[in-house]
Scaffold this motif. Sequence first.
Motif, PDB file in Angstrom:
ATOM      1  N   UNK A   1     -41.928  36.948 -15.145  1.00 46.52           N
ATOM      2  CA  UNK A   1     -41.993  37.030 -13.690  1.00 46.52           C
ATOM      3  C   UNK A   1     -42.967  36.035 -13.085  1.00 46.52           C
ATOM      4  N   UNK A   2     -43.452  35.097 -13.887  1.00 44.36           N
ATOM      5  CA  UNK A   2     -44.482  34.176 -13.400  1.00 44.36           C
ATOM      6  C   UNK A   2     -43.982  33.313 -12.252  1.00 44.36           C
ATOM      7  N   UNK A   3     -42.705  32.866 -12.317  1.00 48.76           N
ATOM      8  CA  UNK A   3     -42.174  32.045 -11.236  1.00 48.76           C
ATOM      9  C   UNK A   3     -42.182  32.801  -9.919  1.00 48.76           C
ATOM     10  N   UNK A   4     -41.729  34.059  -9.966  1.00 51.24           N
ATOM     11  CA  UNK A   4     -41.702  34.862  -8.752  1.00 51.24           C
ATOM     12  C   UNK A   4     -43.115  35.095  -8.234  1.00 51.24           C
ATOM     13  N   UNK A   5     -44.061  35.375  -9.151  1.00 51.17           N
ATOM     14  CA  UNK A   5     -45.436  35.630  -8.738  1.00 51.17           C
ATOM     15  C   UNK A   5     -46.051  34.384  -8.123  1.00 51.17           C
ATOM     16  N   UNK A   6     -45.861  33.224  -8.768  1.00 54.16           N
ATOM     17  CA  UNK A   6     -46.423  31.996  -8.240  1.00 54.16           C
ATOM     18  C   UNK A   6     -45.761  31.633  -6.915  1.00 54.16           C
ATOM     19  N   UNK A   7     -44.497  32.042  -6.770  1.00 51.71           N
ATOM     20  CA  UNK A   7     -43.807  31.755  -5.512  1.00 51.71           C
ATOM     21  C   UNK A   7     -44.454  32.476  -4.342  1.00 51.71           C
ATOM     22  N   UNK A   8     -45.052  33.638  -4.594  1.00 50.76           N
ATOM     23  CA  UNK A   8     -45.753  34.346  -3.542  1.00 50.76           C
ATOM     24  C   UNK A   8     -47.088  33.684  -3.223  1.00 50.76           C
ATOM     25  N   UNK A   9     -47.717  33.079  -4.245  1.00 47.82           N
ATOM     26  CA  UNK A   9     -49.060  32.550  -4.101  1.00 47.82           C
ATOM     27  C   UNK A   9     -49.110  31.079  -3.694  1.00 47.82           C
ATOM     28  N   UNK A  10     -47.990  30.386  -3.756  1.00 45.79           N
ATOM     29  CA  UNK A  10     -48.002  28.944  -3.615  1.00 45.79           C
ATOM     30  C   UNK A  10     -48.372  28.489  -2.212  1.00 45.79           C
ATOM     31  N   UNK A  11     -48.903  27.276  -2.159  1.00 48.98           N
ATOM     32  CA  UNK A  11     -49.187  26.617  -0.893  1.00 48.98           C
ATOM     33  C   UNK A  11     -48.057  25.636  -0.633  1.00 48.98           C
ATOM     34  N   UNK A  12     -47.396  25.776   0.503  1.00 48.92           N
ATOM     35  CA  UNK A  12     -46.194  24.998   0.806  1.00 48.92           C
ATOM     36  C   UNK A  12     -46.422  24.179   2.068  1.00 48.92           C
ATOM     37  N   UNK A  13     -46.077  22.891   2.000  1.00 46.03           N
ATOM     38  CA  UNK A  13     -46.196  22.047   3.189  1.00 46.03           C
ATOM     39  C   UNK A  13     -44.959  22.214   4.059  1.00 46.03           C
ATOM     40  N   UNK A  14     -45.168  22.233   5.364  1.00 46.27           N
ATOM     41  CA  UNK A  14     -44.072  22.333   6.327  1.00 46.27           C
ATOM     42  C   UNK A  14     -44.131  21.084   7.196  1.00 46.27           C
ATOM     43  N   UNK A  15     -43.073  20.270   7.121  1.00 49.85           N
ATOM     44  CA  UNK A  15     -43.063  18.993   7.831  1.00 49.85           C
ATOM     45  C   UNK A  15     -41.881  18.892   8.774  1.00 49.85           C
ATOM     46  N   UNK A  16     -42.036  18.044   9.763  1.00 53.35           N
ATOM     47  CA  UNK A  16     -40.928  17.644  10.613  1.00 53.35           C
ATOM     48  C   UNK A  16     -40.698  16.149  10.375  1.00 53.35           C
ATOM     49  N   UNK A  17     -39.941  15.504  11.233  1.00 56.81           N
ATOM     50  CA  UNK A  17     -39.640  14.078  10.989  1.00 56.81           C
ATOM     51  C   UNK A  17     -39.813  13.255  12.256  1.00 56.81           C
ATOM     52  N   UNK A  18     -40.073  11.981  12.030  1.00 57.40           N
ATOM     53  CA  UNK A  18     -40.056  10.982  13.101  1.00 57.40           C
ATOM     54  C   UNK A  18     -38.959   9.979  12.770  1.00 57.40           C
ATOM     55  N   UNK A  19     -38.105   9.672  13.718  1.00 54.72           N
ATOM     56  CA  UNK A  19     -37.028   8.716  13.496  1.00 54.72           C
ATOM     57  C   UNK A  19     -37.586   7.299  13.587  1.00 54.72           C
TER      58      UNK A  19
END
Length: 325
Positions: free
Chosen positions: A59-77
């Motif tokens: 279950x390590x993947x699921x556990x790390x998925x709760x703990x992970x730091x995720x970047x949220x980006x938008x875009x510039x054309x």
Amino acid sequence: MAKTRSLKKRPRESRLHPNPSMATPSPPTRRRQPQHLATVSAILAVLLVISVFCLLLVSSNTWRAFQQSVSIDTITVVNVFPHDPQAFTQGLLYAGNDSLFESTGIYGKSTVRKVALHTGKVEKLQKMDNLLFGEGLTLLGNRLIQVTWLQTKGFTYDPKNLSELGTFNHDMKDGWGLATDGKVLFGSDGSSTLYKIDPQTFKAISKQVIYYKGHQVHNLNELEYINDEVWANVFTTDCIARISPNDGLVVGWILLPNLRKELIEAGNNDIDVLNGIAWDAEQERIFVTGKLWPKLFEIKITPIKSRIEEGMVEKLCLRKPFNFS
């Protein structure tokens, strides 16, 4: 109801000692645990520790998925280029020298093509059989490799003239997306599974279910390999998932809702979903387009500076498994 006296009998007083508290207590008897029981207990303890370790590992993947730091980006054309509005884009990749390779879908209209970046002009084209629906496309060595929708059959082409070199069968349930790191292939079949595929045998080397904060990311579609990450369009969304191929976790999201919104506001009401990512590694350029889009965009990733509303990514980017019926 009136209370009744307890029916329990008082203990008899000791005959040898008028005062029961003066009675000499009997020495406690110590029972020795049989040797075989001690061994069994030790084995059970070891097995318990191993079981807990295995459970945590699985279950390590699921556990790390709760703990992970995720970047949220938008875009510039950065730039806007013409794109064939009849191209139902399913696979896209940069071919060098300001040109692209593209795989298009729709029965009777599926093609593999080479396209000039600046003009959108189709320079070379290979039409597919009317019974085939073109899907993901990638280039590895001297072979263009393509998968097809609702089938396990794929095709290889000569990138110089797009002539068909051969066919193959893969282990995915269906053909959606393809990408490569130059050594192996990465594939998607519309589920939440990312496949690592041997480019010689086309057999699956490994399968990883992709997670974001404990949720499976269903409907993985067109793929591109960029800077040690697999980027995936999530079908029916305006989101690109940035996936770690090492552990299958989403390390970032790119939100692109404004592209389709602006095209529709400009009168392009017949366009379909965002689909198509190409990477120019030499000049570090990112290109995106969509199915039946009249434009192809060069974009730059821009971090979102404002606070992200709780659950916004889940709402925009996560979907239930796609139902073909």
